[in-house]
Design an enzyme around this catalytic site. Structure first.
Site, PDB file in Angstrom:
ATOM      1  N   ASP B  28       0.987  -1.912  -0.241  1.00 23.12           N
ATOM      2  CA  ASP B  28      -0.275  -0.007   0.043  1.00 23.12           C
ATOM      3  C   ASP B  28       0.854   1.103   0.353  1.00 23.12           C
ATOM      4  O   ASP B  28       2.047   1.404   0.948  1.00 23.12           O
ATOM      5  CB  ASP B  28      -0.894  -0.250   0.865  1.00 23.12           C
ATOM      6  CG  ASP B  28      -1.811   1.050   1.245  1.00 23.12           C
ATOM      7  OD1 ASP B  28      -1.907   1.657   0.347  1.00 23.12           O
ATOM      8  OD2 ASP B  28      -1.974   1.613   2.518  1.00 23.12           O
ATOM      9  N   GLU B  80      29.786   3.813   0.373  1.00 24.10           N
ATOM     10  CA  GLU B  80      29.417   2.189   0.647  1.00 24.10           C
ATOM     11  C   GLU B  80      29.423   1.219  -0.586  1.00 24.10           C
ATOM     12  O   GLU B  80      29.062   0.859  -0.876  1.00 24.10           O
ATOM     13  CB  GLU B  80      28.139   1.371   1.634  1.00 24.10           C
ATOM     14  CG  GLU B  80      27.137   1.918   1.028  1.00 24.10           C
ATOM     15  CD  GLU B  80      26.536   1.329   1.844  1.00 24.10           C
ATOM     16  OE1 GLU B  80      26.112   0.333   2.785  1.00 24.10           O
ATOM     17  OE2 GLU B  80      25.060   0.609   0.548  1.00 24.10           O
ATOM     18  N   CYS B 112      26.421   4.987   6.239  1.00 28.81           N
ATOM     19  CA  CYS B 112      26.031   5.655   6.028  1.00 28.81           C
ATOM     20  C   CYS B 112      26.726   7.193   6.335  1.00 28.81           C
ATOM     21  O   CYS B 112      26.981   7.805   6.453  1.00 28.81           O
ATOM     22  CB  CYS B 112      24.590   5.707   6.324  1.00 28.81           C
ATOM     23  SG  CYS B 112      23.778   4.641   5.611  1.00 28.81           S
ATOM     24  N   ARG B 199      15.161  -5.605  14.730  1.00 27.78           N
ATOM     25  CA  ARG B 199      15.272  -4.386  16.316  1.00 27.78           C
ATOM     26  C   ARG B 199      15.898  -3.577  16.529  1.00 27.78           C
ATOM     27  O   ARG B 199      16.131  -3.029  17.451  1.00 27.78           O
ATOM     28  CB  ARG B 199      14.416  -5.255  17.275  1.00 27.78           C
ATOM     29  CG  ARG B 199      15.409  -6.434  17.254  1.00 27.78           C
ATOM     30  CD  ARG B 199      14.343  -7.288  18.748  1.00 27.78           C
ATOM     31  NE  ARG B 199      15.611  -8.466  18.962  1.00 27.78           N
ATOM     32  CZ  ARG B 199      16.288  -8.206  20.398  1.00 27.78           C
ATOM     33  NH1 ARG B 199      16.130  -7.488  20.752  1.00 27.78           N
ATOM     34  NH2 ARG B 199      17.165  -9.156  20.362  1.00 27.78           N
ATOM     35  N   HIS B 234      21.432  12.575  10.224  1.00 28.13           N
ATOM     36  CA  HIS B 234      21.074  11.350   8.757  1.00 28.13           C
ATOM     37  C   HIS B 234      19.656  10.663   8.939  1.00 28.13           C
ATOM     38  O   HIS B 234      18.734  10.899   9.639  1.00 28.13           O
ATOM     39  CB  HIS B 234      22.594  10.231   9.225  1.00 28.13           C
ATOM     40  CG  HIS B 234      21.660   9.346   8.409  1.00 28.13           C
ATOM     41  ND1 HIS B 234      22.094   9.199   7.214  1.00 28.13           N
ATOM     42  CD2 HIS B 234      21.511   7.534   8.912  1.00 28.13           C
ATOM     43  CE1 HIS B 234      21.543   7.635   6.136  1.00 28.13           C
ATOM     44  NE2 HIS B 234      21.427   7.198   7.361  1.00 28.13           N
ATOM     45  N   LYS B 239      11.059   9.759   8.696  1.00 26.31           N
ATOM     46  CA  LYS B 239      10.483   9.231  10.401  1.00 26.31           C
ATOM     47  C   LYS B 239      11.626   9.877  10.923  1.00 26.31           C
ATOM     48  O   LYS B 239      11.047  10.256  11.771  1.00 26.31           O
ATOM     49  CB  LYS B 239       9.888   8.556  10.185  1.00 26.31           C
ATOM     50  CG  LYS B 239       8.399   8.177  11.585  1.00 26.31           C
ATOM     51  CD  LYS B 239       8.081   6.868  11.276  1.00 26.31           C
ATOM     52  CE  LYS B 239       7.486   6.485  12.595  1.00 26.31           C
ATOM     53  NZ  LYS B 239       6.805   5.651  12.796  1.00 26.31           N
ATOM     54  N   SER B 296      25.778   2.248  10.755  1.00 33.09           N
ATOM     55  CA  SER B 296      25.763   1.425  10.644  1.00 33.09           C
ATOM     56  C   SER B 296      26.716   0.714  11.035  1.00 33.09           C
ATOM     57  O   SER B 296      27.733   0.704  10.836  1.00 33.09           O
ATOM     58  CB  SER B 296      24.889   0.385  10.402  1.00 33.09           C
ATOM     59  OG  SER B 296      23.587   0.789   9.823  1.00 33.09           O
TER      60      SER B 296
END
Ligand SMILES: [Zn+2]
Lengths: 130, 348
Positions: B28, B80, B112, B199, B234, B239, B296
């Site tokens: 969606d 990367e 990143c 997670r 970053h 969000k 990361s």
């Protein structure tokens, strides 16, 4: 094997290094031994601007094997403000939209890959001016 | 004092809409738009990679600095997605920009964060007096696996920063780095697509590092959140940075200019550096700017910057981030996108 020619042509392909005739001032690209205008043989190094105008263009429908993924694409003769004429691909646009007189920016791009595991050959291409 | 003497960004003209990717996988599009706040992303052409993006951004940085390229004593590209596993990206760049051969060159990697890492080291070399000018670049053409959430964000672009000690466009007032060993996202040698640790990606990775680095640089510099005109974090999606900003006490207005992820996507090493470039494109002399990256693995670099009087006249010498985001674009279908990103298996 990496092609020695590609490596030798780095100043012209990467930096748009050209030669200006000391006799008549004509800018030749790529540099050559004798001036096509006055046959003079003394030159000084000069840099082309990274922009120009399309003089003439065509759309390549059936491309050589190396460029098959890119077809159809536009190839044009582009004239820089210094009067040098370069043959180049025009990318980032509909190939049919490339017309004489169109203002372009010259950009540094990947030109071809020497096979799957070979070296990457860079150079310039044209894109429509923003 | 050392700081930024030139900067430039580059974003490819090809785009794909989140809607088009969602349609391909029967997802969606509204969930993506509202959940991740992503509208579209940039896609590299078949002839664009970390090297070509870095050259485009670097050329603008040199134009804005107005210096002879041969004066640049160090060049670091953080990415990367370096095109070669063995052979530096920086060597092609120094030839293309006329910097070679008297220059120290290295490629950096840290997911990143590699771009701000290159900036951090460049600044240090200039501050120490080891080199007169140093360029730090963050650029990527990152891939998300097909039908993975990352496919909506992983995009292409980059930004270059030239550091020096005179004629600054922005002073660097403070820096800070925060790093731990965290398995949130990785790609093993020989693997095509990265993997993420479910997670591990949110709280223990992004938020912990971005918030720790930002809090620490505030303390170290003595500034409060309200002192800053512009802030950029970053942007792995739309969000996360807004959520981190809320937690840290920054407003939507402070975030708005650098938050370019909704139409650019996540350009990985280029993400927060391009957000910073969008800020420098509009900042007024005296404005305080805060940037915190995230990579990361995991770590964050923070910088506090102050725009100078010279910035407004110099930014006119190269294209702005906004002009590339809103300028000429070409929208791709998922099929064209799959071809451009070489997701289709061909015979040799
Ligand atoms: Zn002549």
């Amino acid at each position: 094997m990496p092609s020695p020619r590609n490596w030798r042509e780095i100043p012209a392909r990467y930096r748009l290094e050209a030669a200006r005739c000391r006799g008549c001032g004509k800018v030749v690209y790529p540099a050559r031994r004798a001036c096509p205008a006055c046959r003079g043989q003394e030159f000084e190094k000069t840099m082309l601007s990274w922009k120009g105008k399309v003089v003439t263009s065509t759309v390549v429908q059936v491309a050589p094997t190396e460029f098959q993924m890119e077809a159809p694409y536009a190839v044009a003769i582009v004239e820089t403000p210094e009067g040098a004429r370069l043959m180049t691909q025009v990318v980032d646009c509909d190939p049919g939209a490339v017309q004489p007189g169109m203002e372009v920016a010259l950009v540094f791009r990947l030109i071809r890959r020497e096979g799957h595991g070979g070296i990457l050959c860079y150079g310039f291409k044209a894109v429509p001016a923003a | 004092m050392a700081g930024i003497v030139g900067y430039g960004a580059y974003i490819p003209r090809n785009r794909i809409k989140a809607e088009e990717i969602a349609r391909q996988w029967g997802k969606d599009p509204e969930t993506i738009r509202r959940g991740l706040l992503l509208e579209e992303k940039s896609v590299p052409g078949l002839d664009e990679d970390t090297i070509t993006i870095s050259v485009a951004a670097g050329r603008s940085a040199i134009a804005r600095a107005g210096i002879a390229p041969a004066k640049i004593g160090a060049v670091y590209i953080g990415s990367e997605s370096h095109p070669y596993a063995v052979k530096p990206s920086g060597t092609a760049l120094i030839e293309a920009l006329g910097i070679a051969p008297e220059v120290h060159v290295a490629d950096f990697e840290f997911a990143c964060k590699a771009g701000t890492e290159a900036m951090f080291v460049s600044l240090g070399l200039v501050e120490s007096g080891r080199v007169e000018y140093a360029m730090g670049i963050g650029a990527d053409t990152s891939q998300g696996a097909p039908n993975d959430a990352l496919e909506f964000s992983a995009s292409a672009g980059g930004a270059a920063y030239l550091f020096g000690r005179e004629n600054l466009l922005a002073e660097v007032l403070e820096t800070y780095s925060f790093t731990t060993d965290t398995p949130d996202f990785w790609r093993r040698e020989g693997q095509f697509y990265p993997r993420h640790g479910g997670r591990f990606t949110g709280e223990p990775a992004y938020f912990k590092h971005v918030e720790s680095a930002t809090r620490a640089i505030l303390k170290k510099s003595g500034f409060k959140p309200a002192d800053f005109r512009y802030v950029v974090f970053h942007m792995p999606n739309g969000k996360f940075p807004l959520q981190a900003a809320r937690t840290l006490g920054f407003s939507k207005e402070q975030m708005a200019t650098g938050w370019v992820v909704n139409t650019m996507g996540n350009t990985y090493s280029g993400s927060s550096p391009t957000g910073l470039a969008a800020i420098l494109d509009v900042a007024a002399p005296g404005d305080l700017i805060l940037i915190t990256s995230f990579g990361s693995g995991a770590g964050s670099d923070s910088f506090v910057l102050k725009a100078t009087k010279l910035l407004p006249e110099r930014r006119a010498l190269a294209p702005t981030v906004r002009s590339m985001l809103d300028g000429p674009r070409r929208y791709l279908t998922y099929g064209e996108y799959a071809k451009f990103r070489e997701k289709i298996i061909l015979n040799d």
